[in-house]
Scaffold this motif. Structure first.
Motif, short mmCIF file in Angstrom:
data_model
loop_
_atom_site.label_atom_id
_atom_site.label_comp_id
_atom_site.label_asym_id
_atom_site.label_seq_id
_atom_site.Cartn_x
_atom_site.Cartn_y
_atom_site.Cartn_z
N LYS A 1 55.16 -11.43 -22.36
CA LYS A 1 56.47 -10.76 -22.45
C LYS A 1 56.79 -10.08 -21.13
O LYS A 1 55.90 -9.47 -20.52
CB LYS A 1 56.41 -9.66 -23.52
N ARG B 1 61.51 -8.89 -23.18
CA ARG B 1 61.94 -10.28 -23.42
C ARG B 1 60.70 -11.16 -23.48
O ARG B 1 59.87 -11.13 -22.57
CB ARG B 1 62.86 -10.77 -22.29
N SER B 2 60.58 -11.92 -24.57
CA SER B 2 59.38 -12.76 -24.66
C SER B 2 59.59 -14.03 -23.85
O SER B 2 60.67 -14.62 -23.83
CB SER B 2 59.03 -13.05 -26.11
N SER C 1 70.74 -12.64 -31.49
CA SER C 1 70.07 -12.54 -30.20
C SER C 1 69.57 -11.13 -29.93
O SER C 1 68.46 -10.93 -29.44
CB SER C 1 71.01 -12.97 -29.09
N ARG C 2 70.40 -10.14 -30.27
CA ARG C 2 70.01 -8.74 -30.02
C ARG C 2 70.51 -7.90 -31.17
O ARG C 2 71.59 -8.18 -31.70
CB ARG C 2 70.71 -8.21 -28.76
N GLU D 1 72.99 -4.72 -20.27
CA GLU D 1 72.13 -5.90 -20.40
C GLU D 1 71.23 -5.90 -19.17
O GLU D 1 71.68 -6.21 -18.06
CB GLU D 1 72.97 -7.18 -20.38
N TYR E 1 62.64 -2.27 -22.24
CA TYR E 1 63.38 -3.51 -22.46
C TYR E 1 62.32 -4.62 -22.54
O TYR E 1 61.39 -4.64 -21.71
CB TYR E 1 64.32 -3.77 -21.29
N GLY F 1 62.30 -16.04 -25.52
CA GLY F 1 63.70 -15.61 -25.38
C GLY F 1 64.10 -14.48 -26.32
O GLY F 1 65.23 -14.02 -26.28
N THR F 2 63.17 -14.01 -27.16
CA THR F 2 63.53 -12.89 -28.04
C THR F 2 63.67 -11.63 -27.18
O THR F 2 62.80 -11.33 -26.37
CB THR F 2 62.40 -12.62 -29.07
N VAL F 3 64.78 -10.93 -27.39
CA VAL F 3 65.04 -9.74 -26.55
C VAL F 3 65.12 -8.48 -27.41
O VAL F 3 65.78 -8.47 -28.43
CB VAL F 3 66.36 -9.92 -25.78
N ASP G 1 61.76 -21.31 -22.54
CA ASP G 1 62.54 -20.43 -21.66
C ASP G 1 61.76 -20.24 -20.36
O ASP G 1 60.89 -19.40 -20.27
CB ASP G 1 62.76 -19.09 -22.36
N GLU H 1 68.89 -7.59 -17.62
CA GLU H 1 68.70 -8.66 -16.63
C GLU H 1 70.02 -9.28 -16.18
O GLU H 1 70.02 -10.22 -15.39
CB GLU H 1 67.76 -9.72 -17.20
#
Ligand SMILES: O=C(O)CCC(=O)C(=O)O
Length: 411
Positions: free
Chosen positions: A331, A398-399, A229-230, A359, A396, A310-312, A158, A361
């Motif tokens: 992250k 995100r990796s 995803s979430r 969301e 928040y 991409g892990t959120v 990502d 981003e």
């Protein structure tokens, strides 16, 4: 060398009389009778079929109780019954000369007892799983080089690395004194990144948490994994996988689509990991700054967050102070003050009231017009960094690569 069974039986009471079985009247006498029969079978020469059958009946009956109503209302006595069922099943699997497959089944059974049961006999399942784990050998050597390559590729999967606006950057400070941290950050509840406070952790030094290392200390262990995803998504779910399965499927992306229908990323995000796998707990230390809180160490919750790029974790707030320590990978993190909660549109349901609907981003500006007005701080957390997230601060995450973080929730 002593056989597996002799090592396991050495951790059991020496005879039936010393093996206490006491339950409150929440547990029906017919079930207590089954437990007594299993105990008697443990010290006699019954056939393995009847030992296994009896243990399985105890497991089936208690499993049904564990899955009736809400988890909070499950009586602890039934969790103890389940743990005894696991113990009797493990004993039945490991008697004689168990195959590799039976040993793996026994490890899984111990893990189920540790995750779903309650501690029995001074946490005997923990002692037994340690014995079993030393028996399980990694079968495929020589894969390592290939794995390093694959992890490298997964790390760059990502590429969207946001550039941090200096004016909005979370401040950084090197090893502040307790007093300085308390005065400048803890009391005014200001986020800060502490540098240089975890460099001594074995996880960053003597036992760096490589894929290979995680496989060797925890590969065969069964853990809960979040899939989707979430956690706010409809198709988000939880499943049980071994750490090896999790790494293959979600970190190295081997056969993922055929295994879970491509539901999204898998996240090993849980608070029991370090109790379940003490070897990993020995690689980290509770930050000294936690002593500024009111509770003792037993009240600190330590969470593991291991996942692919991409892990959120959607924007949410927690009721405790948090030190989020980055061990592997990086992250992107955004922080919003609780004072701006009205611009963050928390979900209305009781279950998700601590989570924003936005969301971060990719905000829907029509639905959430105030969101753009909320001031925030941001950072990219790198290995060795520890982010102080004050109580109730919205965060928040995100990796940006394969990442392993450890958070400490304290009050
Ligand atoms: O790292 C993450 O994905 C989330 C961390 C988090 O929410 C926490 O530590 O409370």
């Amino acid at each position: 060398m002593a056989s597996l069974w002799s090592k396991i039986s050495a951790s059991l009471p020496v005879n039936e009389e010393q093996f206490q079985l006491q339950f409150s009247d929440k547990v029906e006498s017919s079930v207590v009778e089954m437990l007594r029969r299993s105990r008697q079978q443990l010290y006699s020469d019954t056939t393995s079929t009847s030992r296994t059958l009896n243990a399985q009946i105890i497991l089936d009956i208690s499993w049904e109780r564990l899955n009736t109503g809400t988890w909070r209302d499950v009586d602890k006595e039934w969790r103890r019954v389940y743990s005894y069922g696991c113990l009797f099943k493990v004993a039945s699997l490991c008697r004689g000369s168990p195959s590799e497959d039976e040993i793996l089944q026994a490890v899984r059974t111990c893990d189920m007892g540790l995750l779903m049961g309650a501690a029995i006999m001074e946490n005997i399942l923990q002692d037994i799983v340690k014995i079993l784990q030393s028996e399980v050998r990694r079968s495929s050597r020589g894969e390592d080089e290939c794995e390093h390559m694959q992890v490298k590729r997964a790390r760059t999967a990502d590429p969207h690395v946001p550039s941090i606006n200096e004016e909005l950057a979370v401040p950084r400070i090197k090893c502040p004194s307790l007093e300085s941290f308390s005065t400048n950050y803890l009391l005014p509840l200001k986020p800060v990144i502490l540098e240089g406070i975890i460099n001594h952790w074995p996880a960053l030094n003597t036992h760096p948490w490589s894929i290979d290392y995680l496989r060797s200390v925890a590969g065969c262990r069964t853990v809960p994994v979040e899939v989707g995803s979430r956690y706010t998504d409809e198709d988000w779910s939880q499943t049980l996988l071994t750490v090896n399965e999790f790494i293959d499927r979600y970190i190295l992306n081997k056969n993922r689509i055929s295994q879970d229908g491509g539901k999204g990323v898998g996240y090993l995000a849980q608070h029991q990991l370090f109790d379940q796998i003490p070897e990993l707990k020995e690689d980290i230390c509770i930050p000294d700054y936690c002593c500024l809180g009111e509770g003792d160490e037993d009240h600190i919750t330590i969470n593991a967050w291991f996942g692919p790029a991409g892990t959120v974790s959607p924007l949410h707030q927690d009721p405790q102070q948090n030190f989020l320590a980055q061990v592997v990978g990086s992250k992107y993190i955004r922080l919003y003050s609780p004072e701006d909660t009205d611009k963050l549109y928390p979900h209305e349901s009781q279950l998700l009231h601590n989570t924003s609907q936005v969301e971060v981003e990719n905000p829907d500006t029509q639905r959430f017009p105030e969101f753009a007005k909320a001031p925030y701080l941001e950072c990219v957390l790198q290995p060795g960094d520890v982010l102080f997230i004050p109580v109730k601060h919205w965060h928040y995450v995100r990796s940006l690569e394969v990442s392993f973080s450890v958070s400490f929730w304290w009050s």
